[in-house]
Write a protein that holds these residues in place. Sequence first.
Motif, short mmCIF file in Angstrom:
data_model
loop_
_atom_site.label_atom_id
_atom_site.label_comp_id
_atom_site.label_asym_id
_atom_site.label_seq_id
_atom_site.Cartn_x
_atom_site.Cartn_y
_atom_site.Cartn_z
N ARG A 11 -11.11 -2.64 -21.31
CA ARG A 11 -11.56 -3.96 -21.42
C ARG A 11 -13.06 -4.23 -21.02
N GLN A 12 -13.30 -3.23 -19.82
CA GLN A 12 -14.64 -3.50 -19.36
C GLN A 12 -15.89 -3.11 -20.37
N ASP A 13 -15.32 -1.87 -21.02
CA ASP A 13 -16.45 -1.21 -22.09
C ASP A 13 -16.13 -2.36 -23.22
N ALA A 14 -14.95 -2.71 -23.62
CA ALA A 14 -15.11 -3.96 -24.78
C ALA A 14 -16.21 -5.15 -24.12
N LYS A 15 -16.30 -5.51 -23.25
CA LYS A 15 -17.13 -6.42 -22.68
C LYS A 15 -18.64 -6.17 -22.90
N PHE A 16 -18.92 -4.81 -22.40
CA PHE A 16 -20.02 -4.00 -22.58
C PHE A 16 -20.76 -4.16 -23.93
N ALA A 64 -13.37 -12.20 -30.38
CA ALA A 64 -13.54 -10.90 -29.85
C ALA A 64 -12.18 -10.54 -29.12
N LYS A 65 -11.73 -9.45 -29.45
CA LYS A 65 -10.24 -9.10 -28.55
C LYS A 65 -10.29 -7.71 -28.27
N HIS A 66 -9.56 -7.66 -27.21
CA HIS A 66 -9.33 -6.24 -26.92
C HIS A 66 -7.75 -5.95 -26.75
N ASN A 67 -7.29 -5.11 -27.32
CA ASN A 67 -5.92 -4.50 -26.98
C ASN A 67 -5.47 -3.25 -26.70
N ASP A 68 -4.81 -2.91 -25.46
CA ASP A 68 -4.38 -1.45 -25.15
C ASP A 68 -2.99 -1.47 -24.85
N ASN A 69 -2.17 -0.79 -25.76
CA ASN A 69 -0.65 -0.29 -25.48
C ASN A 69 -0.23 0.85 -24.82
N GLY A 70 -1.37 1.34 -24.22
CA GLY A 70 -1.22 2.73 -23.64
C GLY A 70 -1.35 3.85 -24.37
N LYS A 71 -1.25 3.97 -25.70
CA LYS A 71 -1.60 4.74 -26.74
C LYS A 71 -2.81 4.68 -27.45
N THR A 72 -3.04 3.28 -27.86
CA THR A 72 -4.13 3.23 -28.53
C THR A 72 -4.88 1.75 -28.16
N GLN A 73 -6.32 1.99 -28.01
CA GLN A 73 -6.91 0.89 -27.71
C GLN A 73 -7.90 0.35 -28.75
N ILE A 74 -7.96 -1.00 -28.93
CA ILE A 74 -8.47 -1.41 -30.14
C ILE A 74 -9.36 -2.58 -29.50
N PHE A 75 -10.76 -2.60 -29.95
CA PHE A 75 -11.62 -3.82 -29.64
C PHE A 75 -11.84 -4.34 -31.30
N PHE A 124 -13.38 -1.08 -33.08
CA PHE A 124 -13.46 0.03 -32.17
C PHE A 124 -12.08 0.71 -31.83
N ILE A 125 -11.52 1.70 -32.45
CA ILE A 125 -10.42 2.11 -32.09
C ILE A 125 -10.53 3.63 -31.59
N SER A 126 -9.47 3.84 -30.48
CA SER A 126 -9.24 5.09 -30.06
C SER A 126 -7.73 5.17 -29.86
N SER A 127 -7.25 6.38 -30.49
CA SER A 127 -5.98 6.79 -30.57
C SER A 127 -5.72 8.29 -30.84
N ASN A 128 -4.90 9.12 -30.30
CA ASN A 128 -4.49 10.43 -30.66
C ASN A 128 -5.68 11.09 -30.54
N ASN A 129 -6.39 11.04 -29.41
CA ASN A 129 -7.69 11.79 -29.22
C ASN A 129 -8.76 12.01 -30.22
N LYS A 130 -8.96 10.56 -30.77
CA LYS A 130 -9.91 10.49 -31.92
C LYS A 130 -10.30 8.75 -31.58
N THR A 131 -11.77 8.73 -31.97
CA THR A 131 -12.27 7.40 -31.58
C THR A 131 -13.31 7.27 -33.06
N VAL A 132 -12.98 5.94 -33.69
CA VAL A 132 -13.51 5.65 -34.88
C VAL A 132 -14.24 4.04 -34.88
#
Length: 214
Positions: A123-128, A153-164, A185-193
């Motif tokens: 969430r801090q990164d999302a604000k940045f 502007a929204k940030h979500n983290d379900n423990g496996k996937t982070q989405i801003f 900005f999506i991070s999941s399964n050891n990948k970020t796109v």
Amino acid sequence: MVLRKSIVLFLCFIAISFTSCLEVAKGISHWTQIEDIEAVEGKTHYLGDDGIKLFLPTSFKRYSSIKYLALLDSLATDHKELEIERTRLKHMREMDGNHYIYFDDTVNATYTLNTIPYTPISRQDAKFVLGIIRQNQEQLSELTDLDYTKITAKHNDNGKTQIFKAIFKIENQKLQQQAFQHAYFISSNNKTVLINLMAPFEVYFDPFIEKMIL
């Protein structure tokens, strides 16, 4: 920090996406009216180099950077913005990872995806990230005829996937034209796109994002 080094470069150019040089959409297509993930229809695109499966509306076609710029050159009414887009794509290609471009000529919408080294997005990164976007937009407003308005502007983290996710309205008051920028900005399964969707109107693209497999 990988997040800051990679994403800051991306953000320096995300704000100058092609906008007023494209004509207003030719019409509203079915995918722009989707509200329910169960109602989504589209096509899967497998990005073999990254092991990613995209799910996009069938009207989106993949382009190389050269063919995409040639397409924009045929549509452009503002050649200054065309040069800006050339610069943006050049820097996006120079980022660590791969760069993919899709374009829907039925509504003049552009979808781009960059892969970067895996980094969870807090969430801090999302604000940045949001702060960098806004800073760049303010600087561009002073140099161009473009005005930027944040829609969400929204940030979500379900423990496996982070989405801003962030959506901005971009207006050219001089030409009386507008566009909407949808950034993910999506991070999941050891990948970020990093995903950027530019369209002449605001769309609910989340159902297609939810069907993407990293």
